[in-house]
Write a protein that holds these residues in place. Structure first.
Motif, mmCIF file in Angstrom:
data_model
loop_
_atom_site.group_PDB
_atom_site.id
_atom_site.type_symbol
_atom_site.label_atom_id
_atom_site.label_comp_id
_atom_site.label_asym_id
_atom_site.label_seq_id
_atom_site.Cartn_x
_atom_site.Cartn_y
_atom_site.Cartn_z
ATOM 1 N N SER A 72 24.984 22.542 -8.727
ATOM 2 C CA SER A 72 25.246 21.634 -7.619
ATOM 3 C C SER A 72 25.196 22.370 -6.285
ATOM 4 O O SER A 72 24.695 21.854 -5.287
ATOM 5 N N LEU A 73 25.712 23.589 -6.266
ATOM 6 C CA LEU A 73 25.668 24.408 -5.054
ATOM 7 C C LEU A 73 24.245 24.854 -4.728
ATOM 8 O O LEU A 73 23.754 24.680 -3.605
ATOM 9 N N GLY A 74 23.570 25.433 -5.702
ATOM 10 C CA GLY A 74 22.295 26.080 -5.440
ATOM 11 C C GLY A 74 21.138 25.139 -5.216
ATOM 12 O O GLY A 74 20.162 25.507 -4.550
ATOM 13 N N ALA A 75 21.216 23.923 -5.760
ATOM 14 C CA ALA A 75 20.099 22.996 -5.628
ATOM 15 C C ALA A 75 20.034 22.318 -4.269
ATOM 16 O O ALA A 75 19.008 21.732 -3.928
ATOM 17 N N MET A 109 12.762 23.061 3.776
ATOM 18 C CA MET A 109 14.110 23.304 4.323
ATOM 19 C C MET A 109 14.624 24.630 3.798
ATOM 20 O O MET A 109 14.567 24.923 2.620
ATOM 21 N N SER A 110 15.169 25.420 4.674
ATOM 22 C CA SER A 110 15.635 26.752 4.288
ATOM 23 C C SER A 110 16.933 26.668 3.529
ATOM 24 O O SER A 110 17.829 25.924 3.872
ATOM 25 N N ARG A 111 17.038 27.474 2.457
ATOM 26 C CA ARG A 111 18.286 27.572 1.705
ATOM 27 C C ARG A 111 18.633 29.033 1.520
ATOM 28 O O ARG A 111 18.871 29.492 0.417
ATOM 29 N N GLN A 112 18.618 29.797 2.593
ATOM 30 C CA GLN A 112 18.891 31.212 2.447
ATOM 31 C C GLN A 112 20.340 31.438 2.093
ATOM 32 O O GLN A 112 21.230 30.811 2.646
ATOM 33 N N PRO A 113 20.632 32.368 1.186
ATOM 34 C CA PRO A 113 22.013 32.590 0.770
ATOM 35 C C PRO A 113 22.807 33.255 1.861
ATOM 36 O O PRO A 113 22.289 33.904 2.749
ATOM 37 N N SER A 114 24.117 33.105 1.764
ATOM 38 C CA SER A 114 25.030 33.724 2.713
ATOM 39 C C SER A 114 26.314 34.052 2.007
ATOM 40 O O SER A 114 26.502 33.745 0.848
ATOM 41 N N SER A 115 27.242 34.653 2.703
ATOM 42 C CA SER A 115 28.514 35.031 2.112
ATOM 43 C C SER A 115 29.338 33.821 1.813
ATOM 44 O O SER A 115 29.160 32.766 2.414
ATOM 45 N N GLU A 174 17.722 30.794 -3.171
ATOM 46 C CA GLU A 174 16.697 31.698 -2.647
ATOM 47 C C GLU A 174 15.385 31.540 -3.403
ATOM 48 O O GLU A 174 14.312 31.494 -2.794
ATOM 49 N N ARG A 175 15.468 31.441 -4.709
ATOM 50 C CA ARG A 175 14.247 31.409 -5.520
ATOM 51 C C ARG A 175 13.584 30.043 -5.557
ATOM 52 O O ARG A 175 12.423 29.940 -5.993
ATOM 53 N N THR A 176 14.293 28.996 -5.173
ATOM 54 C CA THR A 176 13.713 27.647 -5.210
ATOM 55 C C THR A 176 13.478 27.092 -3.811
ATOM 56 O O THR A 176 13.295 25.895 -3.648
ATOM 57 N N ALA A 177 13.476 27.964 -2.798
ATOM 58 C CA ALA A 177 13.368 27.492 -1.414
ATOM 59 C C ALA A 177 12.064 26.748 -1.158
ATOM 60 O O ALA A 177 12.005 25.893 -0.276
ATOM 61 N N ARG A 178 11.016 27.058 -1.898
ATOM 62 C CA ARG A 178 9.718 26.423 -1.655
ATOM 63 C C ARG A 178 9.464 25.212 -2.542
ATOM 64 O O ARG A 178 8.416 24.579 -2.433
ATOM 65 N N ILE A 179 10.380 24.910 -3.426
ATOM 66 C CA ILE A 179 10.234 23.726 -4.277
ATOM 67 C C ILE A 179 10.603 22.484 -3.477
ATOM 68 O O ILE A 179 11.511 22.496 -2.645
ATOM 69 N N SER A 180 9.907 21.392 -3.726
ATOM 70 C CA SER A 180 10.206 20.133 -3.045
ATOM 71 C C SER A 180 11.663 19.742 -3.281
ATOM 72 O O SER A 180 12.140 19.778 -4.421
ATOM 73 N N PRO A 181 12.407 19.367 -2.218
ATOM 74 C CA PRO A 181 13.807 18.966 -2.415
ATOM 75 C C PRO A 181 13.978 17.831 -3.415
ATOM 76 O O PRO A 181 14.957 17.801 -4.152
#
Length: 449
Positions: free
Chosen positions: A354-357, A1-7, A284-291
């Motif tokens: 909590s936000l980034g994970a 699942m994508s977690r690309q950052p945004s504003s 961004e850096r954990t996008a490939r880690i299993s949720p």
């Protein structure tokens, strides 16, 4: 699942297909007769949306009470033991990861802010379940994002039932969002301004049509607030409303307070916007880690932060966990600068995690709490600074920085000021602008790097 950052506060383009009333671009302006029908439907829409919002908040409160009060009491614990405080947020990560496998994938990640794209009813279920686990089990996010999703979907369903065109569908979806979040921000005005700024910045509505598109939303938010006021004292109904305890009387603005509040606003803005920036980098850096691994690990660390804070300060873990609005009276009454300084660091870190994970919820409530903590701390350590303007400056700057919405930050702080609103409005406005500038500067720095 994508977690690309945004504003901050931006919904971002969804990675999956969603039923959006405005998917084909800005809709045509409805005819006068159609617009009148939309106004009537929007007014009526506030009723079921308010009831649904009350049901969601009551379910969240019930889960929180069960896990954090009933179970410890039945086990004979005076306070939850450390292993329990670690296990519950980790369990929340497991439940959120399960919800992400459902249609809709739990809605937008909290790091992307408050989304304005409606979900289908089937997709909404996963978003509400993920938010329920996040909020009820102690992660540091607020209820405004899932409630907005609920309102958007309710408006979409109403538009489909009435066979409204693209313009009517978009207007009713936005009206549903207005109605839903009016139940948590204390009325129609702050929620209307929040959605107004979000919609205006998103570009989903031409600027010339903003007034006509958002007017039904203002009407729906008024109806929803009226209904919610009538049902919030019913048995079993629990409200989650962002409000400050009564602040000390502040008869007039003093120059020394204005000077110090510039510093307070800057610190609060850096804390709130910095947490959002850290969260975006983490996503961004954990996008490939299993949720499952990421969410459970982040929940475990949040619990560890709460346990460590309790061990050092003897204060309850509730100050670190949760969105923070229920802890505001204790924060305002705190007199220890060391406790407040540690709380600012620990809760800020839990907020960023909590936000980034990938947990589901909103960014506003914890940011406001961090702003209040900054203000109270400043009133203790800075000579001559009164508590009331310091808290208002911190709240305005943090809310503005967390969402990138300067008008909303100023209005929210002014309304939370209560009887001191008239004297603190200038400070709230200045602090909110500082918050917006700090958030913008951090965004540009991220873009350069």
């Amino acid at each position: 699942m994508s977690r690309q950052p945004s504003s901050p506060g931006a919904a971002g383009p969804p990675a999956r297909e969603r039923p959006a009333p405005s998917a084909a671009g800005p809709p045509e302006t409805p005819s006068p007769g159609e617009y009148l029908r939309i106004l009537v439907v929007a007014a009526l829409l506030g009723v079921p949306v308010a009831l649904a919002a009350a049901a969601f908040m009551s379910a969240t409160h019930g889960l929180t009470t069960l896990v954090w009060t009933t179970v410890p009491d039945n086990a004979g614990w005076t306070t939850p033991p450390g292993w329990y405080v670690l296990a519950v947020p980790a369990m929340a990560g497991l439940l959120v990861a399960a919800a992400l496998r459902l249609p809709g994938h739990g809605g937008e990640p909290a790091v992307k802010g408050i989304a304005l794209e409606p979900l289908s009813p089937v997709q909404l279920v996963s978003a509400l379940l993920a938010a329920l686990a996040t909020l009820g089990l102690g992660l540091v996010l607020g209820p405004e994002a899932p409630l907005t999703a609920l309102g958007l979907t309710a408006g979409l369903v109403a538009a489909r039932a009435l066979r409204s065109g693209a313009s009517g569908g978009q207007i009713l979806a936005i009206a549903g969002a207005f109605a839903a979040i009016s139940t948590v921000f204390g009325g129609p005005l702050p929620s209307a301004l929040l959605l107004f700024e979000l919609v205006a910045r998103s570009g989903m509505v031409p600027s010339a049509a903003l007034g006509s598109v958002l007017l039904p939303g203002l009407l729906a938010s008024g109806t929803a607030a009226l209904v919610f006021t009538g049902v919030d004292h019913w048995p079993g109904v629990a409200e989650t409303v962002l409000r400050l305890p009564p602040l000390p009387n502040y008869p007039t603005v003093r120059l020394v307070d204005v000077a110090w509040c510039l510093l307070v606003a800057l610190v609060a803005a850096v804390v709130a916007a910095g947490a959002r920036a850290i969260a975006r980098k983490l996503a961004e850096r954990t996008a490939r880690i299993s949720p499952v691994v990421l969410l459970c690990g982040a929940g475990l660390v949040v619990g560890l932060l709460a346990v460590g804070f309790r061990a050092v300060t003897s204060q309850p873990v509730d100050l670190v966990l949760f969105s923070g609005e229920s802890a505001l009276p204790q924060v305002i009454a705190e007199t220890s600068a060391s406790v407040l300084a540690l709380l600012l660091v620990v809760k800020g870190a839990a907020y960023a995690l909590s936000l980034g994970a990938g947990f589901r919820g909103g960014p506003t409530f914890p940011a406001v709490t961090l702003g209040a903590v900054t203000g109270v701390l400043a009133s203790i350590v800075l000579p001559g600074l009164d508590l009331t303007p310091a808290v208002i400056a911190g709240v305005a700057a943090a809310a503005s920085a967390a969402l990138g919405l300067s008008f909303f930050g100023a209005l929210l702080a002014a309304l939370l000021a209560g009887s001191a609103a008239a004297e603190t409005i200038p400070i709230a406005v200045i602090a909110s602008v500082i918050g917006w500038l700090a958030a913008t500067a951090l965004q540009r720095r991220e873009a350069r790097h």
